[in-house]
Design an enzyme around this catalytic site. Structure first.
Site: not given
Length: 634
Positions: A291-293
């Site tokens: 995801g956004s990490t």
């Protein structure tokens, strides 16, 4: 002439006699000295019996010499069958003490062998059992010193450390991976017996001393580990997720400072758990869409390639982008409008990262991801590492480029992600993460080998890494990572909310919530990653749910690492739901009725009317609504 011949014959006879005497003497010497020793040695081999002396396994210690795996002394039962005159009676008496089958014990002690260890029923018995065996005073039944592996921290670090089997061999975790160093060499107590197993008089025993295993020092810090364990336990109880992963890493050398997961187990009783629980260190075993990490990796690549100026280039987020006929939406309905690319990262705008992927292009984007180690094992010294998933180049089309830019479609492990994130902030270097720090002797604790730091390659420039530190600090001070902000420390990081895919279809309501963070951002000392798979009864957003957990972890970990507080040039912005922090006033010397605050509560201790002490001290930052302890006296 006859006399000359006679003298010659006499000399020959003398020579032959001398040679014969020498040969006879040599033969006698050989038989009485050399051969006698050979025969004696062979006889001793036939008559000699040996009691095993178990070698202690090497200790496992943290980086500060705190023991996390030790040996407890215990006993095992050994028998010399020839010396047991009434085997049926011996089996009848021994079996109930060892909670063993009497018939099985009888079969073992009736074998034609010089010595038998009752295995497994007689291995590592309790002190109470050993006392009962000793009180029987059975001829031919002996108690021998043994040792048992013990893990003083119980469920903490269980998946990392693993456990040993009945014969002291490592079967899982670090115990298995570094078994060759930890395992010692058993010794023996040797003695001579006659054909009936009786001891020879005037024959002393011979000891071959056991050789202890080597100690293994880990890079792990038990104080940091305890912080991670506490936060995992609290989250496990509060959110009831399927999995939790926590990891702390030194970004400058790849040393693992703390690592753990839930579910966990107690490795002192590993037999009570399913194999799938005790045989997996989730930080290296479990792979998932980050995801956004993962946006930190994409953003760092764009900065290094020079395709964006994060302060002066703009992107208009209208709420979506169309790629290959697929609508990729922003998490915010209607989008974020006009933003700098720094704000694209702060706001975690998926459409903005689609634009970054376009600017990088297929070849450059794919090359950066491979340099960062996507789809490649890190080489960490923990068994069971998963390499994750990366698209094949020939199947890496425009849609795959777009989705991978914000962490969808690719799969990584926690150890991979932490290593990649470290490279974005440490000057651009990708290191091989490792848990082993050094090998030392058991007796003197002298270090005999230090495991080296292993840099793999530089993936981005120092200039790009410097920019990334400021960008990630802005995410925590001004953007989606505000819940992880820690007053007085320069914290940077990135949130993650990844929808779980099953059979190629994303599942509604099923997410991995995560947060990866580092501090202090002017000189990073630690990277921390925390993730929960499918938490319940909470907002399904990494920044909201994991952010406060991350803030709590860093607030305790940074003082452990002796990181001093210092002000950040980036001033924090507050949302309506953020809890503000205020400086504690000095109340010492005031009368009780004058102790007041708009922001804090008070708890009073002691007797009297004057404040003689307070905690926290004046000048410290404290969250609004917190309680100050006031000590009263005269």
């Amino acid at each position: 002439m006859i006399e000359a011949i006679s003298l010659k014959k006499i000399k020959i006879i003398e020579i032959i006699s001398i040679v014969a005497l020498v040969l006879v003497g040599t033969k006698l010497s050989y038989e009485t000295i050399i051969r006698n020793k050979i025969l004696e040695s062979k006889a001793n081999d036939l008559w000699e019996r040996s009691f095993p002396l178990v070698a202690p396994r090497g200790l496992i210690l943290d980086r500060n010499d705190n023991a996390v795996a030790i040996n407890n002394p215990t006993y095992s039962v050994a028998v010399i069958p020839f010396q047991i005159t009434d085997k049926e009676n011996a089996a009848r008496l021994i079996a109930p003490i060892l909670d063993a089958d009497e018939k099985t014990v009888l079969e073992k002690i009736s074998k034609k062998a010089s010595i038998i260890r009752l295995h497994p029923e007689g291995r590592r018995i309790s002190i109470a059992e050993a006392t009962k065996i000793n009180d029987l005073h059975l001829e031919g039944v002996y108690l021998i010193n043994d040792n048992e592996r013990f893990y003083p921290y119980g469920e903490s670090m269980a998946s990392l450390l693993g456990f040993v089997g009945i014969d002291n061999q490592g079967l899982a975790g670090i115990e298995s991976y570094y078994d060759k160093y930890l395992t010692g060499v058993d010794g023996t107590l040797n003695y001579l017996t006659d054909a009936k197993g009786g001891l020879f008089e005037n024959k002393s025993s011979r000891i071959v001393a056991p050789l202890d295993g080597l100690n293994l020092n880990l890079t792990l810090d038990i104080d940091i580990q305890n912080v991670l364990e506490r936060e995992m336990t609290n989250a496990w109880i509060k959110y009831n997720p399927k999995e939790i992963i926590a990891l702390a890493l030194d970004p400058n050398n790849g040393e693992i400072l703390g690592i753990g997961n839930r579910p966990t187990y107690n490795n002192n009783n590993y037999q009570d758990y399913d194999q799938e629980v005790y045989n997996r260190t989730l930080a290296v075993f479990s792979s998932f869409e980050p995801g956004s990490t993962f946006k930190a990796v994409t953003f760092a690549s764009a900065l290094d390639a020079g395709v964006i100026d994060m302060d002066n280039d703009y992107y208009y987020d209208k709420g979506f982008e169309i790629v290959g006929g697929v609508r990729i939406k922003s998490w915010k309905k209607g989008g974020h409008g006009l933003q700098t690319f720094l704000e694209v990262l702060q706001n975690s705008s998926n459409p903005g990262f689609v634009e970054i992927a376009r600017r990088l292009g297929k070849d450059r984007l794919y090359s950066y991801y491979k340099k960062f180690g996507v789809g490649e094992k890190t080489g960490v010294d923990i068994s069971g590492e998963n390499k994750g998933i990366m698209f094949n180049y020939d199947k890496y089309g425009p849609l795959e480029q777009a989705t991978s830019s914000f962490g969808q479609g690719v799969s990584v492990t926690a150890i991979q992600l932490a290593s990649m994130f470290s490279a974005t902030i440490n000057g651009g270097y990708l290191y091989t993460p490792h848990i082993a720090k050094s090998i030392s002797t058991n007796q003197t604790n002298e270090v005999v080998y230090t495991f080296p730091t292993q840099p793999k390659r530089q993936v981005i420039s120092k200039e790009a890494s410097d920019k990334m530190r400021r960008a990630l600090e802005c995410v925590v001070a001004l953007g989606s990572g505000r819940k992880a902000y820690v007053d007085g420390y320069r914290v940077g990081g990135k949130t993650g909310t990844a929808q779980i895919a099953e059979n190629g279809v994303y599942q509604d309501g099923r997410y991995v919530l995560s947060f990866i963070s580092a501090a202090p951002m002017d000189d990073p000392k630690v990277v921390v990653y925390f993730a929960m798979r499918e938490p319940k009864n909470t907002i399904q957003y990494g920044g909201t749910t994991i952010g406060p957990i991350m803030g709590s972890i860093l607030q305790e970990v940074l003082p452990i690492l002796n990181v001093e507080k210092r002000e950040s040039p980036i001033k924090r912005e507050y949302n309506w739901d953020d809890v503000k922090s205020y400086e504690v006033e000095n109340y010492i010397g005031l009368e009780k009725n004058k102790v007041k605050s708009k922001y804090f509560k008070f708890a009073y201790f002691g007797e009297g009317n004057k404040v003689i002490d307070q905690l926290p001290k004046s000048g410290e930052l404290l969250k609004e609504g917190s309680t100050i302890m006031i000590m009263l006296g005269e």
